[in-house]
Design a protein around this motif. Structure first.
Motif, PDB file in Angstrom:
ATOM      1  N   ALA A 126       0.828  -1.202   0.000  1.00 46.95           N
ATOM      2  CA  ALA A 126       0.000   0.000   0.000  1.00 46.95           C
ATOM      3  C   ALA A 126       0.864   1.254   0.000  1.00 46.95           C
ATOM      4  CB  ALA A 126      -0.940  -0.010   1.199  1.00 46.95           C
ATOM      5  N   MET A 129       2.228   1.789  -3.511  1.00 47.09           N
ATOM      6  CA  MET A 129       1.197   2.159  -4.478  1.00 47.09           C
ATOM      7  C   MET A 129       0.651   3.548  -4.237  1.00 47.09           C
ATOM      8  SD  MET A 129      -0.966  -1.369  -5.182  1.00 47.09           S
ATOM      9  CE  MET A 129      -1.236  -1.840  -3.459  1.00 47.09           C
ATOM     10  N   ASN A 130       0.624   3.994  -2.976  1.00 54.28           N
ATOM     11  CA  ASN A 130      -0.018   5.258  -2.645  1.00 54.28           C
ATOM     12  C   ASN A 130       0.914   6.458  -2.688  1.00 54.28           C
ATOM     13  OD1 ASN A 130      -2.442   3.910  -2.204  1.00 54.28           O
ATOM     14  ND2 ASN A 130      -2.061   3.634  -0.019  1.00 54.28           N
ATOM     15  N   LEU A 147      -2.906   1.622 -11.262  1.00 56.04           N
ATOM     16  CA  LEU A 147      -2.859   0.971  -9.952  1.00 56.04           C
ATOM     17  C   LEU A 147      -4.097   0.106  -9.730  1.00 56.04           C
ATOM     18  CD1 LEU A 147      -1.715   4.016  -7.785  1.00 56.04           C
ATOM     19  CD2 LEU A 147      -0.289   2.152  -8.645  1.00 56.04           C
ATOM     20  N   ARG A 153      -6.230  -2.651  -2.940  1.00 52.61           N
ATOM     21  CA  ARG A 153      -4.902  -2.340  -2.398  1.00 52.61           C
ATOM     22  C   ARG A 153      -4.663  -2.896  -0.994  1.00 52.61           C
ATOM     23  NH1 ARG A 153      -4.351   3.930  -4.561  1.00 52.61           N
ATOM     24  NH2 ARG A 153      -5.281   3.473  -6.601  1.00 52.61           N
ATOM     25  N   ASP A 157      -1.719  -5.637  -0.016  1.00 51.41           N
ATOM     26  CA  ASP A 157      -0.776  -5.338   1.059  1.00 51.41           C
ATOM     27  C   ASP A 157      -0.751  -6.469   2.091  1.00 51.41           C
ATOM     28  OD1 ASP A 157       0.898  -2.947   2.253  1.00 51.41           O
ATOM     29  OD2 ASP A 157      -0.313  -3.679   3.919  1.00 51.41           O
TER      30      ASP A 157
END
Length: 230
Positions: A126, A129-130, A147, A153, A157
């Motif tokens: 996470a 990706m964030n 994404l 997500r 994670d």
């Protein structure tokens, strides 16, 4: 052969894969009984990931900086962080020493560009990706990054941290990743970047309808080029 410094332990299963791939690569390139010259500083992952969960990037940077300095003091000619997520503080860690640093996302971005793919999906923790510390190097090369959905997500994670980090291979998780990757492809991904160093332990080429770019493998190849260069 240059001495490669490795900050590992995040998690240990990925570090073990790095070590295996580095030695396989050196043996393949040089033959005989050659093996990789590696200096490993394996950290305790618990306080590192606690800092991640708390958003305490200063603490994470402090821990990894101490590791980088120990590698430099031990004679390493260059170093890497054998984890994607911890590249969140890579700039600070790299600046703390005088030896070169090989950034995993920059290696991945160069490879995807060479593959002539303009749109890629990204699978990672996470945090990765964030944030833009990973997608940034890809987008700087004109690549579009897709994404997983906001709902997917946390599940991704959890599969990384609760299973793969511990070396647990789960067929149900492989099936779920296949579904997520198919969704990325349906949204236009021409390739999928495995931006979690443990993902290659679970996923194989036939799990995805488009090419996958395993950043662990790519990072190791970049290290080998560096270690064996004049």
């Amino acid at each position: 052969m240059k001495l490669l410094g490795v900050i590992g332990g995040m998690g240990w299963s990925a570090t073990a894969e790095y070590y295996r791939l580095l030695n396989d690569g050196v043996e393949s390139r040089l033959g005989g009984l050659h093996s990789a010259r590696v200096l490993l500083h394996s950290v305790d992952f618990e306080p590192v990931t606690a800092a991640e969960n708390a958003g305490d990037w200063a603490s994470m940077a402090e821990q990894l900086t101490a590791a980088a300095r120990s590698l430099e003091a031990g004679g390493a000619d260059c170093f890497i962080i054998a984890a994607n997520t911890m590249h969140a503080v890579a700039d600070e860690v790299a600046a703390s020493v005088d030896i070169p640093f090989l950034h995993i996302a920059k290696v991945a971005a160069e490879h995807v560009e060479q593959a002539r793919q303009r749109t890629v999906g990204l699978l990672a923790t996470a945090t990765t990706m964030n944030a833009d510390f990973y997608t940034g190097p890809l987008r700087e090369r004109g690549l579009e990054v897709i994404l997983p959905t906001e709902e997917e997500r946390p599940e991704i994670d959890a599969m990384i941290y609760d299973e793969l980090v511990h070396g647990v291979i789960n067929d149900a998780s492989r099936k779920r990743f296949r579904q997520v990757m198919q969704g990325l492809v349906d949204r236009g991904a021409e390739g999928v970047v495995l931006a979690g160093t443990e993902l290659g332990l679970l996923l194989e080429a036939d799990d995805c309808p488009v090419p996958m770019h395993d950043t662990t493998v790519l990072h190791v190849e970049g290290c080998l080029d560096w270690m064996l260069s004049d």
